[in-house]
Design a protein around this motif. Structure first.
Motif, PDB file in Angstrom:
ATOM      1  N   VAL B  20       0.872  -1.180   0.000  1.00 22.45           N
ATOM      2  CA  VAL B  20       0.000   0.000   0.000  1.00 22.45           C
ATOM      3  C   VAL B  20       0.905   1.225   0.000  1.00 22.45           C
ATOM      4  CG1 VAL B  20      -1.650   1.379   1.314  1.00 22.45           C
ATOM      5  CG2 VAL B  20      -1.920  -1.099   1.194  1.00 22.45           C
ATOM      6  N   ARG B  21       0.827   1.970  -1.079  1.00 24.05           N
ATOM      7  CA  ARG B  21       1.672   3.159  -1.209  1.00 24.05           C
ATOM      8  C   ARG B  21       0.768   4.388  -1.288  1.00 24.05           C
ATOM      9  NH1 ARG B  21       6.310   5.674  -2.494  1.00 24.05           N
ATOM     10  NH2 ARG B  21       6.202   7.184  -4.170  1.00 24.05           N
ATOM     11  N   GLU B  22       0.795   5.168  -0.230  1.00 25.04           N
ATOM     12  CA  GLU B  22      -0.060   6.352  -0.183  1.00 25.04           C
ATOM     13  C   GLU B  22       0.567   7.476  -0.995  1.00 25.04           C
ATOM     14  OE1 GLU B  22      -2.162   6.948   3.684  1.00 25.04           O
ATOM     15  OE2 GLU B  22      -0.531   5.669   4.377  1.00 25.04           O
ATOM     16  N   GLY B  23      -0.255   8.136  -1.741  1.00 24.63           N
ATOM     17  CA  GLY B  23       0.298   9.198  -2.586  1.00 24.63           C
ATOM     18  C   GLY B  23      -0.724   9.679  -3.570  1.00 24.63           C
ATOM     19  N   SER B  25       3.036  11.536  -4.281  1.00 21.30           N
ATOM     20  CA  SER B  25       3.811  12.677  -3.807  1.00 21.30           C
ATOM     21  C   SER B  25       3.829  13.739  -4.899  1.00 21.30           C
ATOM     22  CB  SER B  25       5.235  12.235  -3.509  1.00 21.30           C
ATOM     23  OG  SER B  25       6.111  13.336  -3.529  1.00 21.30           O
ATOM     24  N   GLY B  32       8.808  10.241  -3.418  1.00 16.48           N
ATOM     25  CA  GLY B  32       8.550  10.441  -1.995  1.00 16.48           C
ATOM     26  C   GLY B  32       7.635   9.374  -1.424  1.00 16.48           C
ATOM     27  N   SER B  33       7.860   9.029  -0.172  1.00 15.99           N
ATOM     28  CA  SER B  33       7.079   7.965   0.463  1.00 15.99           C
ATOM     29  C   SER B  33       6.586   8.408   1.833  1.00 15.99           C
ATOM     30  CB  SER B  33       7.945   6.714   0.650  1.00 15.99           C
ATOM     31  OG  SER B  33       8.537   6.306  -0.558  1.00 15.99           O
ATOM     32  N   VAL B  34       5.313   8.167   2.101  1.00 18.12           N
ATOM     33  CA  VAL B  34       4.751   8.452   3.420  1.00 18.12           C
ATOM     34  C   VAL B  34       5.381   7.515   4.450  1.00 18.12           C
ATOM     35  CG1 VAL B  34       2.661   8.241   4.824  1.00 18.12           C
ATOM     36  CG2 VAL B  34       2.561   9.365   2.584  1.00 18.12           C
ATOM     37  N   VAL B  35       5.810   8.073   5.579  1.00 16.95           N
ATOM     38  CA  VAL B  35       6.440   7.233   6.605  1.00 16.95           C
ATOM     39  C   VAL B  35       5.654   7.201   7.918  1.00 16.95           C
ATOM     40  CG1 VAL B  35       8.765   7.493   5.654  1.00 16.95           C
ATOM     41  CG2 VAL B  35       7.951   9.114   7.386  1.00 16.95           C
ATOM     42  N   ASP B  36       4.572   7.953   7.997  1.00 22.15           N
ATOM     43  CA  ASP B  36       3.778   7.967   9.230  1.00 22.15           C
ATOM     44  C   ASP B  36       3.413   6.558   9.676  1.00 22.15           C
ATOM     45  OD1 ASP B  36       3.478  10.318   7.592  1.00 22.15           O
ATOM     46  OD2 ASP B  36       2.053  11.068   9.075  1.00 22.15           O
ATOM     47  N   THR B  37       3.043   5.726   8.673  1.00 15.54           N
ATOM     48  CA  THR B  37       2.514   4.404   8.999  1.00 15.54           C
ATOM     49  C   THR B  37       3.588   3.463   9.542  1.00 15.54           C
ATOM     50  OG1 THR B  37       2.779   3.875   6.655  1.00 15.54           O
ATOM     51  CG2 THR B  37       0.585   4.479   7.394  1.00 15.54           C
ATOM     52  N   LEU B  38       4.857   3.831   9.391  1.00 12.89           N
ATOM     53  CA  LEU B  38       5.920   2.989   9.940  1.00 12.89           C
ATOM     54  C   LEU B  38       5.974   3.073  11.462  1.00 12.89           C
ATOM     55  CD1 LEU B  38       8.819   3.782   7.439  1.00 12.89           C
ATOM     56  CD2 LEU B  38       7.297   1.800   7.440  1.00 12.89           C
ATOM     57  N   PHE B  39       5.375   4.116  12.017  1.00 14.38           N
ATOM     58  CA  PHE B  39       5.469   4.329  13.459  1.00 14.38           C
ATOM     59  C   PHE B  39       4.227   3.865  14.205  1.00 14.38           C
ATOM     60  CE2 PHE B  39       8.269   7.499  11.508  1.00 14.38           C
ATOM     61  CZ  PHE B  39       9.470   7.167  12.124  1.00 14.38           C
TER      62      PHE B  39
END
Lengths: 379, 84
Positions: B20-23, B25, B32-39
């Motif tokens: 799942v790649r949010e964008g 960007s 660019g890649s969303v990193v919020d979901t890594l946390f």
């Protein structure tokens, strides 16, 4: 949704929300879609960065393409043909850049041409000198990023002139026009300490997304000044914690993105240490020549916006482009320590623009903490 | 579909959602890649993947296939191909 068959299943770009999903064969079949054939050879990119002009009068000291006020500007018909070819290949997203896209008098026509081919269209702008007609044109886009490295002195330090008020005005006006606005924040040794202040200011003005960009030695930034502007090893060591704190501080008010070149610099942080998790969440390292291509203003294709030259093949001959194939070849047989690095499948060896500048080689990113540790071990 | 929260891996296996790649960007110079979901926790991440799987289902009747090869250079899918 738009769906592109792959050997392992399909990529799908949803219509209702900006999400790209990789689906296994079984999930594709469950949608009632028959398996589709896949063309032989390298796969086309998911995203293409299209320079719609070389023109820009801002004169940023670190401009990655050395844009000038009198640079080349392709015709609308030329751009339309490039969009058509990208759509034919199965590209999902085009990001319009330059130069400065708003220097084009026909920007609205350019945007509509790309959308007519079924592409998701986004753009980056400095936001400087934005007129109402620019706002109208940009409001047709899926999203717009404004270059904003901080207010006052912080912006001036990165760009070389005091332009933050212009960028701030652009964020406000685009937001008021209903545009999904993000900001590009270039991380330098000088701008990083102000990051939280910069981001909170951008959100206050209406930005809903923050993209953190690594400073790269390309264009006018390809000089010894790079060594005094890049992040220090100490800043790199703390960067993962800084990003985690930023995500926590924003608490859902804005998304945080990293660019492909930042992934190796974050590789010591636990959240960035599992390649499988990174890939599942769509976090990409250096995808130059693979999931990312750039199309220069004169029409040549390049692995990314920071690489290659106008000597690259035309887009229609991209399959035989030596620049693209060089990136793919290295990724299929990387040098150590990348070859044995657990992160390689996601990171792809870090930024080759940095490695070519610092070590004159298309190889492991010399600023990656893992690469530096390896170099320390082997002497 | 069970309402029990599940972890990302379980959702991937059940729904065939590999990535799942949010964008997208909006940056024009580097991907660019969303990193919020890594946390977030894997269970919350699992909920995100379930929501995306549901969104895919909602759009199943309006699929446009893009990037189809020319008839003379087709290659069949391979069930054992590595994921992206």
């Amino acid at each position: 949704m738009r769906l592109r068959h792959e050997e392992w299943g399909a990529w799908a770009m949803l219509d209702a929300e900006p999400v790209l999903v990789a689906l296994h064969h079984d999930a594709v079949r469950a949608l009632g879609i028959s398996p589709g054939a896949v063309a032989p050879g390298p796969r086309p990119p998911l995203e293409a960065h299209v320079a719609v002009t070389e023109r820009c009068g801002a004169g940023c000291v670190g401009c990655y393409v050395d844009a000038q006020p009198d640079g080349h500007e392709p015709t609308l018909a030329e751009l339309d043909a490039r969009f058509a070819e990208l759509a034919r290949l199965g590209v999902f997203v085009v990001a319009l850049g330059g130069g400065e896209p708003t220097t084009r008098r026909d920007l609205g026509d350019v945007v509509r041409a790309a959308k007519r081919h079924g592409l998701s269209v986004v753009a980056t702008t400095s936001g400087l000198g934005l007129r109402d007609e620019h706002i109208t044109a940009l409001s047709e886009l899926t999203a717009v990023n404004v270059s904003y490295d901080g207010s006052g002195d912080t912006y001036a330090d990165v760009r070389g002139f005091r332009g933050s008020s212009g960028a701030e005005s652009a964020i406000t006006r685009l937001t008021a026009a209903g545009v999904h606005v993000g900001v590009n924040v270039v991380l330098t040794r000088q701008s990083l300490p102000q990051l939280e202040t910069t981001v909170l200011r951008a959100i206050e003005l209406g930005a809903r997304e923050v993209q953190l960009l690594r400073y790269k030695p390309s264009g006018r930034a390809r000089s010894l000044d790079y060594l005094t502007r890049r992040l220090t090893p100490e800043q790199v060591a703390a960067l993962g914690v800084d990003v985690e704190a930023l995500v926590s501080r924003l608490a859902g008010r804005a998304r945080v993105r990293i660019d492909c070149a930042l992934l190796p610099l974050l590789s010591l942080h636990p959240a960035f240490s599992d390649a499988d998790a990174l890939k599942k969440h769509g976090v990409m390292g250096c995808e130059a020549g693979e999931n990312l291509w750039a199309v220069r203003a004169r029409g040549s294709v390049a692995p990314c916006s920071f690489t290659g030259s106008d000597e690259g093949n035309a887009l229609t001959e991209a399959a035989s482009d030596t620049g693209l194939s060089a990136f793919r070849a290295w990724n299929s047989a990387p040098d150590e320590p990348c070859a044995s690095c657990t992160l390689f499948r996601a990171c792809k060896g870090g930024c080759k623009v940095v490695s070519s500048f610092l070590s004159d080689a298309h190889g492991p990113d010399p600023e990656c903490p893992r690469v530096r540790a390896h170099a320390g071990r082997v002497g | 579909m069970s309402e029990t929260p599940r972890k990302v891996d379980a959702v991937c296996n059940e729904h065939g959602v590999l990535v799942v790649r949010e964008g997208p960007s909006a940056n024009c110079s580097s991907i660019g890649s969303v990193v919020d979901t890594l946390f977030i926790t894997s269970v919350v991440g699992g909920a995100l993947f379930v929501a995306v799987a549901a969104a895919v289902q909602r759009e199943r009747d309006k699929v446009t296939v893009v990037g189809a090869p020319k008839a003379d250079d087709e290659k069949e899918e391979a069930d054992d191909a590595p994921p992206p």
